[in-house]
Design an enzyme around this catalytic site. Sequence first.
Site, short mmCIF file in Angstrom:
data_model
loop_
_atom_site.label_atom_id
_atom_site.label_comp_id
_atom_site.label_asym_id
_atom_site.label_seq_id
_atom_site.Cartn_x
_atom_site.Cartn_y
_atom_site.Cartn_z
N ASN A 1 0.84 -1.20 0.00
CA ASN A 1 0.00 0.00 0.00
C ASN A 1 0.88 1.25 0.00
O ASN A 1 2.11 1.15 0.04
CB ASN A 1 -0.93 -0.04 1.22
CG ASN A 1 -0.19 0.22 2.50
OD1 ASN A 1 0.92 -0.26 2.71
ND2 ASN A 1 -0.79 0.99 3.38
N CYS B 1 2.01 3.46 2.08
CA CYS B 1 3.05 3.71 3.09
C CYS B 1 3.85 2.47 3.45
O CYS B 1 4.69 2.51 4.35
CB CYS B 1 2.43 4.33 4.34
SG CYS B 1 2.06 6.08 4.09
N GLY B 2 3.60 1.38 2.77
CA GLY B 2 4.47 0.22 2.87
C GLY B 2 4.21 -0.75 3.99
O GLY B 2 4.87 -1.79 4.07
N GLU B 3 3.24 -0.45 4.90
CA GLU B 3 3.05 -1.35 6.04
C GLU B 3 2.14 -2.53 5.71
O GLU B 3 1.99 -3.44 6.52
CB GLU B 3 2.51 -0.58 7.26
CG GLU B 3 1.03 -0.29 7.26
CD GLU B 3 0.66 0.87 6.36
OE1 GLU B 3 -0.54 1.17 6.25
OE2 GLU B 3 1.57 1.49 5.76
#
Length: 900
Positions: free
Chosen positions: A455, A457-459
């Site tokens: 996604n 923001c990478g989380e």
Amino acid sequence: MVVEKVMKRDGRIVPFDKDRIRWAIQRAMLEKGVRDEKLLNRVVRRVVRRINELYDGRIPHIENIQDIVELELMRVGLFDVAKAYILYRKKKAEIREEKKKILNKDRLDDIDKRFSINALRVLASRYLQRDEKGKIAESPRELFERVAVLSVIPDVLHDPSVFSKEGGFDHRPVYDFKAEDYEGKLSIGRFRLNRYHIERLVSLYNELASEGKMKVPLEEILRMIENGAFDCYEDEIEEYFRLMTEQVFMPNTPALINSGRPLGMLSACFVVPIEDDMESIMKAAHDVAMIQKAGGGTGLNFSKLRPEGDLVGTTTGAASGPVSFMHLIDAVSDVIKQGGVRRGANMGILEVWHPDIEKFIHAKERNTGTNVLSNFNISVGLWGDFWEALKEGKRYPLINPRTGEKVKEVDPKSLFEELAYMAWSKADPGVVFFDVINRRNVLAEAKGGPIRATNPCGEEPLYEYESCNLASINLAKFVKYDEEGKPYFDWDEYAHVIQKVAKYLDNAIDVNKFPLPEIDHNTKLTRRIGVGMMGLADALFKLGIPYNSEEGFAFMRKAAEYLTFYAYKYSVEAAKKRGTFPLYEKSRYKDGELPVEGFYHRETWNLSWDELVEEIKRYGVRNGMVTTCPPTGSVSMIADTSSGIEPIFALVYKKSVTVGEFYYVDPVFEAELKKRGLWSDEILKKISDNYGSVQGLEEIPEDMQRIFVTSMDVHWLDHILAQANIQLWLTDSASKTINMPNDATVEDVKAAYLLAYKLGCKGITVYRDGSLSVQVYSVEGEKKKRVPAKPSDYAMKKLKAVVEAEPWLEKFINVEAILSGTNGKRKLTFSVSPLTVPKPVHEHPHHAEKPDIPEEKIKELLGVVYCPVCYERDGELVELKMESGCATCPRCGWSKCVIS
């Protein structure tokens, strides 16, 4: 007679509570440095006695009681305390008036009063419904009620009286139902269902009926609701309402905005596939538009697209390459306002083997007139073969995805250096470690391959057309105090809330109005949820534990371990009652594997993981993945707590409201200053002028300087260790910013990448202070230099251990230079033009002169350096800060990441 009731300002009659009087007097005494328990108790007794004498069982008004408090404080000679109490009363009155203006109300209710001015401003600007004229048409109470009601609808339809897990019933779905006909007629206890709640109830009924799992027809269920058959779930709604209004947890932004409203989309995170043909590319643009219109953020991996200049078979022309199609998606996002709230957000990923990787790395380099992909975060996807080539010093092949053939070979060291330089210079790209993400991926066989996208923001690493809905638990709320006033963390209550939040998110999947049928289908195959946490910094402040310490990292590990363990506990119980996620039998869960690195390190366990795995093997799980740590920009503002897993941005800074300027002070820090008799306007100004930090201030005791650290007081090594320790126990990933000072070097960035990889992080976002804003304006005048952050003893030990374990790392990690702060500062890594080298700046944005930016540049800068919401609403250029891997507005909470 004893007074038992009191009248509030809004006319409500509530029980008389002398503890509230005691708290108010104690607050005023502490503010003046008076710490005398006996005297405090004496004053409280006098106040209560005087109230009983004057009112003799009648009901006093709250203002009358406060007048008595002032008088009794003066009668015992506490004139300074009385003055502090009067000023506090005046301040509270001003705050009440400010809240009324924000909410456009004549009278505040008890829920309005619970939230700070800052929290209400965020709610009002982005979350509360407005009428056609743009006026607020919803209170915070109504917002949280509509969210809580929607969350419990799946409980009703999974009630044993109407639901069968095994199925076999033949009640048909109902597709001609008009929800508006039932509006105002259905309720669960005191909570009334609106037409959009009913619409989602009918949608879920149809889904379960089509699977043969509904025992009774829809008409019967509606009749049962009308007759109060499901009023037993009122308590469940009440608990979710309480947990949100007491700021214990908050769902992600789309759920707060869309629950019980027309859009109905609750998820924040999506991944859209993009193949190497024009139909797929245009379909991806369409899908991004539909997702972002509903309020979600999208991730795309562009690695399947042929490189720039490659053959286009249908025209024998030349391909324009992945970066050009990123501009297409960026343009789509630019004109979409998510749910009418903000522009879209994307994650663009290109894998390191792609021939256009160098162009991608430089895609956000700012040159005059260049579109800088302002609606994109970008990341390079790295695999194990790249690290192997870097280790061995072998040239690395770049592969054309169309043909599968090698186009050329590059020096991995030069590519690594180029990547680190751009992150140092522009804060983009980040890096995603796909080999780490897929190392414990229990869904790989079930989904037919590895995960290759995340996604914005990478989380949340996600498969194609998969989505995830998230919620964050406020850790600071679980810090309690024993009889002696010593703080402790209530692990049992935390475990309970984790399971409640996991249930909330699991239910949200069932009532989610997904923007595309492909997303509906793929999301429900895995039923991925993301229980997360926020308020970490404030919890550590309360507990007296430094963020950057071995004890701090141990707390982070334990908090994340509990998060995942008890999220799984809920998921097992839900699987028993409602069934496993559909792909469970094809997953590695049935073999006793978990997507949790900490599970494979028994020495780190605090909980009985062996027993949990046996339960999973026996009953299965409801959710394919369960935990993450998302950014919580505005969500944590609503919860009045520190953001995500980050250290606090500043302990003190100036804020402006309609009643004037004031210092915003972290509430935990404020309480400690007052407790020690250190509170004064002078000290607040000194801290604000010191970049919001207490480091190096002789007025602040050493133990407070050690505990109350800000993001820039924490060395980047300790930032990485915080992320790694939390990552150890998450099923998914963590969004975090690795803060570096302005004078950090490219060598530091390279070392950070390698350390994050070796410590098990799934990705990393490095932000060098000033790299977003320094190209836009310069700061005039001499300012106090920031006290440089030093790595903790624990970080030093870890750094040395990593390098000693793999000596080849010494080629990129100079341990002694990092520890001495001289890493890479005696040599230039690149020979670059003055246009691309940022001027070193040590000043904090709060102390900068207002930037003089030409009007034509404003649009280009919005969403990159300045907050577009504050600019569009108030005409103000509010500079963004980097937090949880995303640029975030400290004033309104806007973030490039849609979750927060």
